[in-house]
Design a protein around this motif. Structure first.
Motif, PDB file in Angstrom:
ATOM      1  N   ALA A  14      11.517  -3.858  43.014  1.00 18.46           N
ATOM      2  CA  ALA A  14      10.094  -3.723  43.321  1.00 18.46           C
ATOM      3  C   ALA A  14       9.252  -4.648  42.440  1.00 18.46           C
ATOM      4  N   GLY A  15       9.546  -4.673  41.134  1.00 19.93           N
ATOM      5  CA  GLY A  15       8.755  -5.494  40.217  1.00 19.93           C
ATOM      6  C   GLY A  15       8.878  -6.974  40.537  1.00 19.93           C
ATOM      7  N   LEU A  16      10.102  -7.414  40.844  1.00 22.48           N
ATOM      8  CA  LEU A  16      10.323  -8.844  41.097  1.00 22.48           C
ATOM      9  C   LEU A  16       9.664  -9.290  42.397  1.00 22.48           C
ATOM     10  N   PRO A  43      26.571  -2.526  37.699  1.00 21.41           N
ATOM     11  CA  PRO A  43      26.915  -2.795  39.098  1.00 21.41           C
ATOM     12  C   PRO A  43      26.596  -1.563  39.942  1.00 21.41           C
ATOM     13  N   ARG A  44      26.033  -1.763  41.122  1.00 17.88           N
ATOM     14  CA  ARG A  44      25.717  -0.622  41.996  1.00 17.88           C
ATOM     15  C   ARG A  44      25.857  -1.059  43.450  1.00 17.88           C
ATOM     16  N   THR A  45      26.655  -0.304  44.197  1.00 22.55           N
ATOM     17  CA  THR A  45      26.783  -0.561  45.631  1.00 22.55           C
ATOM     18  C   THR A  45      25.564   0.009  46.333  1.00 22.55           C
ATOM     19  N   GLY A 114      14.821  -8.951  28.131  1.00 19.89           N
ATOM     20  CA  GLY A 114      15.197  -8.377  26.831  1.00 19.89           C
ATOM     21  C   GLY A 114      14.000  -7.869  26.045  1.00 19.89           C
ATOM     22  N   VAL A 115      12.906  -7.543  26.744  1.00 18.61           N
ATOM     23  CA  VAL A 115      11.706  -7.054  26.044  1.00 18.61           C
ATOM     24  C   VAL A 115      11.367  -5.659  26.578  1.00 18.61           C
ATOM     25  N   ARG A 116      11.372  -4.695  25.700  1.00 14.59           N
ATOM     26  CA  ARG A 116      11.192  -3.302  26.120  1.00 14.59           C
ATOM     27  C   ARG A 116       9.763  -2.836  25.869  1.00 14.59           C
ATOM     28  N   ALA A 149       3.403  -0.781  37.318  1.00 10.48           N
ATOM     29  CA  ALA A 149       4.556  -0.047  36.776  1.00 10.48           C
ATOM     30  C   ALA A 149       5.679  -0.128  37.791  1.00 10.48           C
ATOM     31  N   ALA A 150       6.734  -0.871  37.424  1.00 16.23           N
ATOM     32  CA  ALA A 150       7.919  -0.982  38.287  1.00 16.23           C
ATOM     33  C   ALA A 150       9.121  -0.601  37.437  1.00 16.23           C
ATOM     34  N   ASP A 151       8.902   0.366  36.540  1.00 19.94           N
ATOM     35  CA  ASP A 151       9.955   0.670  35.561  1.00 19.94           C
ATOM     36  C   ASP A 151      10.795   1.880  35.943  1.00 19.94           C
ATOM     37  N   GLY A 267       7.900   0.966  43.790  1.00 23.00           N
ATOM     38  CA  GLY A 267       9.324   1.319  43.753  1.00 23.00           C
ATOM     39  C   GLY A 267       9.531   2.756  43.303  1.00 23.00           C
ATOM     40  N   ASP A 268      10.571   2.967  42.502  1.00 28.15           N
ATOM     41  CA  ASP A 268      10.880   4.326  42.041  1.00 28.15           C
ATOM     42  C   ASP A 268       9.743   4.898  41.195  1.00 28.15           C
ATOM     43  N   ALA A 269       9.016   4.045  40.483  1.00 31.89           N
ATOM     44  CA  ALA A 269       7.898   4.548  39.669  1.00 31.89           C
ATOM     45  C   ALA A 269       6.855   5.221  40.561  1.00 31.89           C
ATOM     46  N   HIS A 272       8.731   5.825  45.858  1.00 28.23           N
ATOM     47  CA  HIS A 272       8.877   5.293  47.218  1.00 28.23           C
ATOM     48  C   HIS A 272      10.344   5.301  47.653  1.00 28.23           C
ATOM     49  N   VAL A 273      10.843   6.497  47.854  1.00 24.83           N
ATOM     50  CA  VAL A 273      12.259   6.704  48.172  1.00 24.83           C
ATOM     51  C   VAL A 273      12.337   7.615  49.400  1.00 24.83           C
ATOM     52  N   LYS A 274      13.195   7.266  50.342  1.00 19.36           N
ATOM     53  CA  LYS A 274      13.367   8.138  51.523  1.00 19.36           C
ATOM     54  C   LYS A 274      14.118   9.385  51.059  1.00 19.36           C
ATOM     55  N   THR A 277      17.862  10.430  52.384  1.00 18.33           N
ATOM     56  CA  THR A 277      19.105   9.775  51.941  1.00 18.33           C
ATOM     57  C   THR A 277      19.036   9.267  50.502  1.00 18.33           C
ATOM     58  N   VAL A 278      17.889   9.405  49.846  1.00 11.20           N
ATOM     59  CA  VAL A 278      17.562   8.811  48.540  1.00 11.20           C
ATOM     60  C   VAL A 278      17.737   7.285  48.507  1.00 11.20           C
ATOM     61  N   GLY A 279      17.525   6.645  49.629  1.00  6.91           N
ATOM     62  CA  GLY A 279      17.518   5.175  49.680  1.00  6.91           C
ATOM     63  C   GLY A 279      16.132   4.676  49.292  1.00  6.91           C
ATOM     64  N   GLY A 280      16.076   3.749  48.311  1.00 10.43           N
ATOM     65  CA  GLY A 280      14.766   3.289  47.847  1.00 10.43           C
ATOM     66  C   GLY A 280      14.625   1.777  47.839  1.00 10.43           C
TER      67      GLY A 280
HETATM   68  C1  LIG Z   1      23.584   5.549  41.875  1.00 10.03           C
HETATM   69  C2  LIG Z   1      22.494   5.106  42.806  1.00 10.03           C
HETATM   70  C3  LIG Z   1      22.817   4.655  44.079  1.00 10.03           C
HETATM   71  C4  LIG Z   1      21.809   4.244  44.946  1.00 10.03           C
HETATM   72  N1  LIG Z   1      22.156   3.802  46.186  1.00 10.03           N
HETATM   73  C5  LIG Z   1      21.202   3.332  47.005  1.00 10.03           C
HETATM   74  C6  LIG Z   1      21.556   2.794  48.270  1.00 10.03           C
HETATM   75  O1  LIG Z   1      22.727   2.769  48.646  1.00 10.03           O
HETATM   76  N2  LIG Z   1      20.561   2.302  49.060  1.00 10.03           N
HETATM   77  C7  LIG Z   1      19.253   2.307  48.667  1.00 10.03           C
HETATM   78  O2  LIG Z   1      18.389   1.837  49.414  1.00 10.03           O
HETATM   79  N3  LIG Z   1      18.889   2.829  47.472  1.00 10.03           N
HETATM   80  C8  LIG Z   1      19.827   3.332  46.636  1.00 10.03           C
HETATM   81  N4  LIG Z   1      19.478   3.837  45.418  1.00 10.03           N
HETATM   82  C9  LIG Z   1      18.058   3.833  45.036  1.00 10.03           C
HETATM   83  C10 LIG Z   1      17.644   2.435  44.581  1.00 10.03           C
HETATM   84  O3  LIG Z   1      18.630   1.869  43.756  1.00 10.03           O
HETATM   85  C11 LIG Z   1      16.323   2.540  43.821  1.00 10.03           C
HETATM   86  O4  LIG Z   1      15.377   3.162  44.666  1.00 10.03           O
HETATM   87  C12 LIG Z   1      15.840   1.151  43.407  1.00 10.03           C
HETATM   88  O5  LIG Z   1      16.734   0.593  42.476  1.00 10.03           O
HETATM   89  C13 LIG Z   1      14.468   1.252  42.778  1.00 10.03           C
HETATM   90  O6  LIG Z   1      14.100  -0.026  42.346  1.00 10.03           O
HETATM   91  P1  LIG Z   1      12.911  -0.203  41.329  1.00 10.03           P
HETATM   92  O7  LIG Z   1      12.667  -1.664  41.261  1.00 10.03           O
HETATM   93  O8  LIG Z   1      11.770   0.662  41.663  1.00 10.03           O
HETATM   94  O9  LIG Z   1      13.421   0.405  39.940  1.00 10.03           O
HETATM   95  P2  LIG Z   1      14.769   0.276  39.139  1.00 10.03           P
HETATM   96  O10 LIG Z   1      15.840  -0.347  39.949  1.00 10.03           O
HETATM   97  O11 LIG Z   1      15.031   1.600  38.528  1.00 10.03           O
HETATM   98  O12 LIG Z   1      14.392  -0.739  37.981  1.00 10.03           O
HETATM   99  C14 LIG Z   1      13.501  -0.448  36.943  1.00 10.03           C
HETATM  100  C15 LIG Z   1      13.579  -1.613  35.977  1.00 10.03           C
HETATM  101  O13 LIG Z   1      12.663  -1.361  34.919  1.00 10.03           O
HETATM  102  C16 LIG Z   1      13.302  -1.647  33.688  1.00 10.03           C
HETATM  103  N5  LIG Z   1      12.676  -0.819  32.671  1.00 10.03           N
HETATM  104  C17 LIG Z   1      12.679   0.536  32.603  1.00 10.03           C
HETATM  105  N6  LIG Z   1      11.993   0.942  31.516  1.00 10.03           N
HETATM  106  C18 LIG Z   1      11.547  -0.183  30.899  1.00 10.03           C
HETATM  107  C19 LIG Z   1      10.781  -0.415  29.715  1.00 10.03           C
HETATM  108  N7  LIG Z   1      10.338   0.596  28.959  1.00 10.03           N
HETATM  109  N8  LIG Z   1      10.514  -1.693  29.356  1.00 10.03           N
HETATM  110  C20 LIG Z   1      10.960  -2.748  30.126  1.00 10.03           C
HETATM  111  N9  LIG Z   1      11.695  -2.576  31.246  1.00 10.03           N
HETATM  112  C21 LIG Z   1      11.977  -1.308  31.628  1.00 10.03           C
HETATM  113  C22 LIG Z   1      14.762  -1.265  33.913  1.00 10.03           C
HETATM  114  O14 LIG Z   1      15.626  -1.912  32.991  1.00 10.03           O
HETATM  115  C23 LIG Z   1      14.971  -1.747  35.348  1.00 10.03           C
HETATM  116  O15 LIG Z   1      15.374  -3.079  35.424  1.00 10.03           O
HETATM  117  C24 LIG Z   1      20.454   4.281  44.535  1.00 10.03           C
HETATM  118  C25 LIG Z   1      20.117   4.740  43.255  1.00 10.03           C
HETATM  119  C26 LIG Z   1      21.123   5.152  42.403  1.00 10.03           C
HETATM  120  C27 LIG Z   1      20.738   5.637  41.034  1.00 10.03           C
END
Ligand SMILES: Cc1cc2nc3c(=O)[nH]c(=O)nc-3n(C[C@H](O)[C@H](O)[C@H](O)COP(=O)(O)OP(=O)(O)OC[C@H]3O[C@@H](n4cnc5c(N)ncnc54)[C@H](O)[C@@H]3O)c2cc1C
Length: 388
Positions: A14-16, A43-45, A114-116, A149-151, A267-269, A272-274, A277-280
């Motif tokens: 989401a952030g990218l 790694p995540r399938t 690498g910046v938290r 917030a995409a964390d 994104g997850d923040a 925004h997840v179905k 199926t928990v697909g996000g």
């Molecule tokens: C085990 C598993 C399997 C899944 N399978 C599927 C699937 O098959 N199909 C599907 O559609 N969805 C699936 N999902 C859901 C999907 O992976 C998430 O909805 C998606 O990754 C969300 O993306 P995002 O960009 O919002 O956040 P994330 O992918 O959670 O990324 C957040 C980013 O923020 C960074 N971050 C966090 N805190 C900080 C901080 N304090 N400072 C700097 N950076 C920080 C993290 O390092 C990370 O890179 C699965 C989830 C899990 C856990």
């Protein structure tokens, strides 16, 4: 558009995507990511619907590990097969992240790997962000009035600003050696309401391996339940990932104003997840695009999200009912899958389910009856739950 720097926390899907669109339109964008690069992500399938192709060129840029032609749904001894007209794709998340990161950087976004982020506060009407650079050991401070917030599920931004209204569920997924007898292009699901409010799944991701997982009620019983399922099914486990997934709630606001400072959740923040199926992945990318549009045009994020919200609300309604399903309800559900329902599920990807929600109920009125009974049970339980 206010051309001040937009700061994005989190360089995952989401952030990218948000960074890429903002930078491409000429905004100054800085992304801060705890990991040292996409290769450091676990790694995540991922299984995604063909809707992903709206956001990402699949094939040479983001390799497709496998294609899925249907789902086998099992409840106790009963089984149904739901075919897909357009196959689902199985990807490795790191491939997707590497491509999105390259695109964001090419568009001109600055990514600080690498910046938290340690904390967010408010100073002089702006967000004051404190970071720690893992590579140099130094602290960094940034000010911004536009923060994205995409964390992810465990969001430092939301925790710091004390506005996290999301519920999350634990999810466990193992990479296993594939077993004989399973079709390499079919996902298997097992509904077992005594053991999980969702289902167990087996997603073949190559000729040799598959991802097996489930959503747990709580982390400690979840680990035991998952170990039991893996042992019963005889999978040979290579690795296990335990994480949390947020649940979409219709009333969770993805946008906050703190004086002049604006916070966008993606994104997850944003949750925004179905929740069926928990697909996000696809929904997270759609939300990220809506946030970028709202920032660039100065429009309402809520309005930009309307079609995504419609989609997520349809899944939410189904989840409300399924949370109350008994094993008997699941068996009835399988019997409800007549050729008209199967044709709708076959032709329309899960990320466009809202467009066939009512048609599905019309195609099989018994489904509406089954759902209504479960919702009534949920409503009857409400006073008991709130009096606890
Ligand atoms: C085990 C598993 C399997 C899944 N399978 C599927 C699937 O098959 N199909 C599907 O559609 N969805 C699936 N999902 C859901 C999907 O992976 C998430 O909805 C998606 O990754 C969300 O993306 P995002 O960009 O919002 O956040 P994330 O992918 O959670 O990324 C957040 C980013 O923020 C960074 N971050 C966090 N805190 C900080 C901080 N304090 N400072 C700097 N950076 C920080 C993290 O390092 C990370 O890179 C699965 C989830 C899990 C856990």
């Amino acid at each position: 558009m206010d051309m001040k720097t937009v700061v994005i926390i989190g360089a995952s899907q989401a952030g990218l995507r948000c960074a890429q669109l903002l930078a491409r339109a000429g905004a100054e964008v800085e992304v801060f990511e705890h990991l040292r690069g996409p290769e450091e992500a676990l790694p995540r399938t991922l299984i995604v619907t063909p809707e992903l192709a709206r956001f990402v060129p699949l094939g040479s840029d983001v390799p497709v590990r496998n294609t899925i032609s249907g789902f086998r749904v099992r409840v106790d001894g009963s089984c149904s097969y739901v075919p897909l007209a357009q196959p689902d794709f199985v990807l490795e998340r790191r491939d997707l992240l590497a491509w999105l990161a390259g695109e964001a950087e090419r568009a001109g976004a600055g990514i600080h790997w690498g910046v938290r982020l340690l904390s967010v506060g408010l100073e002089d009407g702006e967000f004051a962000l404190l970071f720690w650079d893992r590579r140099t050991g130094r602290y960094i401070k940034r000010m911004t009035s536009v923060l994205v917030a995409a964390d992810g599920a465990v969001s430092t931004v939301l925790r710091s600003l004390e506005c996290d209204g999301r519920a999350t569920v634990p999810i466990l997924q193992a990479r296993v050696r594939r077993r004989q007898g399973f079709d390499p292009h079919v996902v298997d699901t097992w509904f077992a309401p005594g053991r999980t409010p969702y289902f167990f799944w087996q997603i073949p991701d190559s000729e040799e391996t598959a991802a097996v997982g489930f959503v747990a009620r709580d982390p400690s019983s979840g680990r035991r339940e998952f170990a039991r399922f893996l042992a019963e099914s005889g999978w040979e486990v290579e690795s296990v990932e335990a994480a949390r997934v947020p649940l979409y709630r219709p009333f969770h606001r993805p946008y906050r104003r703190f004086g002049k400072a604006r916070l966008y959740l993606v994104g997850d923040a944003a949750g925004h997840v179905k929740v069926t199926t928990v697909g996000g992945t696809v929904t997270g990318l759609a939300g990220a695009e809506a946030a970028a549009r709202a920032i660039l045009r100065g429009t309402s994020y809520s309005a930009e999200l309307s079609s995504l919200r419609r989609e997520l609300n349809a899944h939410y309604l189904v989840r409300l009912a399924m949370d109350r399903f008994t094993a008997g309800d699941y068996r009835r559900l399988l019997r409800c899958l007549n050729h008209r329902v199967l044709a709708l599920l076959r032709d329309v990807p899960r990320d466009r389910f809202a467009s066939v929600f009512w048609k599905t109920l019309l195609a099989q009125p018994a489904l509406a009856f089954l759902g209504a009974k479960a919702l009534l049970r949920a409503a009857r339980d409400l006073p008991r739950r709130s009096s606890r």
